[in-house]
Scaffold this active site. Structure first.
Site, PDB file in Angstrom:
ATOM      1  CD  GLN A  68       3.485  29.016  14.749  1.00 36.14           C
ATOM      2  OE1 GLN A  68       3.322  29.882  15.582  1.00 36.14           O
ATOM      3  NE2 GLN A  68       4.091  29.252  13.595  1.00 36.14           N
ATOM      4  CG  ASP A  69       2.807  21.032  14.549  1.00 40.32           C
ATOM      5  OD1 ASP A  69       3.758  21.286  15.293  1.00 40.32           O
ATOM      6  OD2 ASP A  69       2.243  19.924  14.536  1.00 40.32           O
ATOM      7  CG  HIS A  94      16.082  25.691   9.014  1.00 36.44           C
ATOM      8  ND1 HIS A  94      14.885  25.854   8.343  1.00 36.44           N
ATOM      9  CD2 HIS A  94      16.495  24.436   8.750  1.00 36.44           C
ATOM     10  CE1 HIS A  94      14.593  24.740   7.716  1.00 36.44           C
ATOM     11  NE2 HIS A  94      15.553  23.855   7.941  1.00 36.44           N
ATOM     12  CG  HIS A 132      14.066  32.379   7.456  1.00 35.01           C
ATOM     13  ND1 HIS A 132      13.104  31.646   6.810  1.00 35.01           N
ATOM     14  CD2 HIS A 132      14.374  33.397   6.619  1.00 35.01           C
ATOM     15  CE1 HIS A 132      12.840  32.188   5.629  1.00 35.01           C
ATOM     16  NE2 HIS A 132      13.602  33.251   5.492  1.00 35.01           N
ATOM     17  CE  LYS A 164      13.812  26.943  12.335  1.00 33.15           C
ATOM     18  NZ  LYS A 164      13.376  28.029  11.491  1.00 33.15           N
ATOM     19  CE1 TYR A 203      10.560  25.343   8.343  1.00 34.34           C
ATOM     20  CE2 TYR A 203       8.375  25.234   7.372  1.00 34.34           C
ATOM     21  CZ  TYR A 203       9.723  25.502   7.259  1.00 34.34           C
ATOM     22  OH  TYR A 203      10.227  25.943   6.077  1.00 34.34           O
ATOM     23  NE  ARG A 219      -1.485  -1.452   3.685  1.00 35.53           N
ATOM     24  CZ  ARG A 219      -1.676  -1.346   4.999  1.00 35.53           C
ATOM     25  NH1 ARG A 219      -2.836  -0.962   5.472  1.00 35.53           N
ATOM     26  NH2 ARG A 219      -0.705  -1.624   5.832  1.00 35.53           N
ATOM     27  NE  ARG A 264       9.069  28.144   1.018  1.00 38.08           N
ATOM     28  CZ  ARG A 264       7.952  28.876   0.992  1.00 38.08           C
ATOM     29  NH1 ARG A 264       7.769  29.825   1.882  1.00 38.08           N
ATOM     30  NH2 ARG A 264       7.027  28.641   0.086  1.00 38.08           N
TER      31      ARG A 264
END
Length: 182
Positions: free
Chosen positions: A48-49, A119, A63, A72, A132, A24, A60
């Site tokens: 937070q996610d 990151h 940061h 994180k 994240y 599967r 990106r």
């Protein structure tokens, strides 16, 4: 799930799950409070996610947050990314070290990025989803961005850059932010 220290970045960890694969597809646990706690991280300390979706070539980063910083857990949930962590903690034994990881939806490996580290990532596929789990609610007044193409960092991005945000594209070098110490 196997936990591995990242020698180049003090306090950074890789969490490698053991997917159960059959006809599967696969099932994989990507977060386990007992394993995270055993690795020295408070599993209840996350607030937070978030998820980002990027097209191939997008960068990106880089940061981080000022003040207390931001720890994180970062995972590529779909596709593939070239992930980068830079230690910007002046008192760290691995200060200014840079480490790279290839994260993919197939492996579901998670990187723990300690507070004070920058990151960023480049999407290697179209699309690439990055999930994240962050230890503090986002406060945009604390956002710090370092130039992804800073020659002092010499990050070997694997693809030509297709696009960045205006903030990322106009970010100052590490030296210009005052975070560079030798």
């Amino acid at each position: 799930m196997q936990v591995t220290e990242v020698p180049a970045i003090a306090g950074a960890l890789l969490f490698t799950p053991t997917p159960h694969v059959d006809e599967r597809g696969f099932f994989s646990r990507t977060f386990d409070t007992e394993i995270v706690r055993a690795a020295g991280i408070d599993p209840c300390g996350f607030a937070q996610d978030s998820i980002s979706r990027s097209v191939k070539g997008v960068i990106r980063g880089m940061h981080l947050r000022s003040g207390a910083g931001e720890s994180k857990l970062v995972r590529c949930s779909y596709g593939e990314v070239f992930d980068v962590v830079v230690d910007l903690r002046p008192d760290s034994p691995t200060y200014r070290n840079v480490e790279f990881f290839e994260l993919s939806g197939d492996s579901q490996v998670t990187v723990y990025v300690p507070a004070g580290c920058a990151h960023g990532f480049q999407a290697l596929t179209d699309p690439a989803d990055v999930s994240y789990r962050i230890d503090r609610p986002h406060d945009p007044t604390e956002d710090v961005t370092i130039a992804f193409d800073d020659p002092d960092l010499a990050i070997p991005w694997p693809l030509p850059v297709t696009t960045t945000s205006a903030r990322d594209g106009g970010a100052p070098t590490l030296a210009a932010t005052g975070r560079l110490r030798r």
